[in-house]
Design a protein around this motif. Structure first.
Motif, short mmCIF file in Angstrom:
data_model
loop_
_atom_site.label_atom_id
_atom_site.label_comp_id
_atom_site.label_asym_id
_atom_site.label_seq_id
_atom_site.Cartn_x
_atom_site.Cartn_y
_atom_site.Cartn_z
N VAL A 1 0.82 -1.13 0.01
CA VAL A 1 0.02 -0.07 0.06
C VAL A 1 1.05 1.36 0.08
N ILE A 2 0.97 2.12 -1.29
CA ILE A 2 1.68 3.20 -1.22
C ILE A 2 0.69 4.39 -1.50
N ARG A 3 0.81 5.39 -0.70
CA ARG A 3 -0.15 6.49 -0.93
C ARG A 3 0.30 7.23 -2.32
N SER A 4 -0.63 8.05 -2.80
CA SER A 4 -0.62 8.72 -4.07
C SER A 4 0.47 9.89 -3.52
N ALA A 5 1.32 10.28 -4.31
CA ALA A 5 2.16 11.18 -3.88
C ALA A 5 1.67 12.57 -4.18
N ALA A 6 0.71 12.85 -5.01
CA ALA A 6 0.04 13.97 -5.34
C ALA A 6 -1.03 14.41 -3.96
N VAL A 7 -1.56 13.05 -3.74
CA VAL A 7 -2.41 13.45 -2.40
C VAL A 7 -1.64 13.86 -1.08
N GLN A 8 -0.49 13.12 -0.96
CA GLN A 8 0.26 13.11 0.28
C GLN A 8 0.96 14.72 0.39
N SER A 9 1.24 14.81 -0.99
CA SER A 9 1.76 16.39 -0.85
C SER A 9 1.03 17.34 -0.42
N SER A 10 -0.42 17.36 -0.87
CA SER A 10 -1.34 18.36 -0.72
C SER A 10 -1.49 18.16 0.84
N ASP A 11 -1.71 16.98 1.46
CA ASP A 11 -1.98 16.85 2.82
C ASP A 11 -0.98 17.27 3.53
N ASP A 12 0.35 16.99 3.31
CA ASP A 12 1.82 17.54 4.20
C ASP A 12 1.53 19.04 3.79
N ASP A 13 1.22 19.72 2.87
CA ASP A 13 1.37 21.22 2.76
C ASP A 13 0.49 21.79 3.57
N ILE A 14 -0.79 21.08 3.81
CA ILE A 14 -1.85 21.82 4.58
C ILE A 14 -1.26 21.79 6.26
N GLU A 15 -0.70 20.75 6.56
CA GLU A 15 0.05 20.40 7.90
C GLU A 15 1.31 21.44 8.08
N LEU A 16 1.91 21.53 6.99
CA LEU A 16 3.08 22.44 7.13
C LEU A 16 2.66 24.02 7.39
N ARG A 17 1.44 24.47 6.38
CA ARG A 17 1.19 25.69 6.48
C ARG A 17 0.66 25.93 7.85
N SER A 18 -0.26 25.03 8.34
CA SER A 18 -0.83 25.18 9.60
C SER A 18 0.20 25.40 10.67
N TYR A 19 1.43 24.82 10.59
CA TYR A 19 2.55 24.96 11.57
C TYR A 19 3.27 26.26 11.44
N LEU A 20 3.31 26.68 10.08
CA LEU A 20 4.06 28.17 9.74
C LEU A 20 3.26 29.03 10.21
N LEU A 21 1.71 29.06 10.33
CA LEU A 21 0.79 30.04 10.69
C LEU A 21 0.85 30.27 12.19
N SER A 22 1.03 29.07 12.81
CA SER A 22 1.08 29.29 14.45
C SER A 22 2.32 29.25 15.24
N HIS A 23 3.42 29.23 14.37
CA HIS A 23 4.93 29.53 15.10
C HIS A 23 5.79 30.52 14.62
N PHE A 24 6.78 31.07 15.29
CA PHE A 24 7.63 31.93 15.18
C PHE A 24 8.78 31.66 15.66
N TYR A 25 9.88 32.37 15.07
CA TYR A 25 11.36 32.03 15.65
C TYR A 25 11.75 33.37 16.10
N ASN A 26 12.86 33.22 16.87
CA ASN A 26 13.54 34.14 17.61
C ASN A 26 14.17 35.43 16.63
N TYR A 27 13.51 35.99 15.85
CA TYR A 27 13.85 36.80 14.95
C TYR A 27 14.63 38.14 15.68
N ASP A 28 14.09 38.24 16.82
CA ASP A 28 14.44 39.85 17.58
C ASP A 28 15.87 39.34 17.98
#
Length: 297
Positions: free
Chosen positions: A30-57
């Protein structure tokens, strides 16, 4: 946009149905579709990027302090007004091939501090410190003491993402120790298709997006087969990916092949036989001698 090539690896996933398999039964693959997985991963990554920051100060207030490390935290409490990562990252589109189809994958990268030297190619050797983690914060690998990474041997997301950073400079002390400064620091965020996809690896579950904090201290141009042609110039089809070029079709890609055209003459002996500093093309057909199987002397 860099277009890159990766053959996705396959992993076996056992399916249990409450009964014992017979010895002759073939386990289901059983191997997932790379296209579907890419989309799902991007949603997860964007959620992380929206909710986190780094010590830019810290980096803004101490631009010459190269002991600083990147710290990522969630946007909450006293940090709620910080600028989220999503507003500070840049995007890089890379391509993964599955079943003969190119699937676009989006890598995000953050430059916390740009280095003062050159960028590596995606096939060079890099001297780095790093920390690799999952989106839940679990650290699966880290290195505080720098080491050399052959980019030809690491996952596509890392070796392509690090080309967005500049290396630094160094000086040698009287006691033989080395000081590094002016080096690039940043973070790469990429989907599982640019990492291990359906494989598991040392604390990395299947289909896991990955985060790498990295400091790029210095870099060296690689010549993996010592044939006189830098590995990044072994990208004969000019698609930005030297790992898919095999001129003589012998199954040994050019950057590891000491005889690129398979004519029995080593590449290093066909590059510039008259030592005039110009790559030889004896029959003037537009194909350098070292890539032309018709030239054997």
């Amino acid at each position: 946009m860099k277009i890159n090539y990766l053959i996705l690896s396959f992993a076996l996933i056992l399916c249990f149905f409450g009964c014992k398999k017979s010895e002759n039964e073939i386990e289901e693959v059983v191997i997932r579709s790379a296209a579907v997985q890419s989309s799902d991963d991007d949603i997860e990554l964007r959620s992380y990027l929206l909710s986190h920051f780094y010590n830019y100060d810290d980096f803004n207030s101490k631009p010459d302090d190269y002991s600083l490390k990147i710290v990522i935290d969630s946007l909450s409490g006293d940090n709620i007004d910080k600028t989220p990562l999503i507003e500070m990252v840049k995007e890089q589109i890379l391509t993964v091939k599955q079943d003969g189809v190119d699937i676009p994958h989006k890598l995000y990268y953050l430059v916390a501090r740009q280095g003062n030297s050159s960028k590596p190619t995606n096939i060079d050797s890099t001297f780095v410190t790093y920390s690799g983690s999952l989106i839940d914060g679990s650290v699966f690998d880290f290195r505080d003491l720098p080491l050399w990474f052959d980019l030809a041997q690491v996952v596509q997301g890392f070796r392509m993402g690090i080309t967005n950073f500049n290396a630094g400079s160094y000086s040698v002390n009287n006691n033989g120790t080395i000081n590094f400064e002016g080096f690039g620091q940043g973070v790469m965020f990429f989907p599982s298709g640019l990492g291990y996809f359906s494989n598991t690896n040392s604390g990395i579950p299947q289909y896991s997006p990955l985060i790498f904090k990295v400091s790029l201290l210095t870099t060296n141009i690689s010549d993996h087969d010592n044939d006189g042609i830098p590995s990044y110039l072994e990208d004969i089809n000019l698609d930005g990916e030297p790992l898919n070029d095999d001129t003589d079709g012998d199954g040994n890609i050019n950057l590891y092949d000491a005889d690129d055209d398979g004519d029995g003459i080593l590449t290093i002996n066909e590059i510039d036989k008259d030592d005039n500093g110009i790559i030889d093309d004896t029959d003037e057909d537009g194909i350098p001698d070292y890539l032309d199987p018709n030239i054997t002397n």
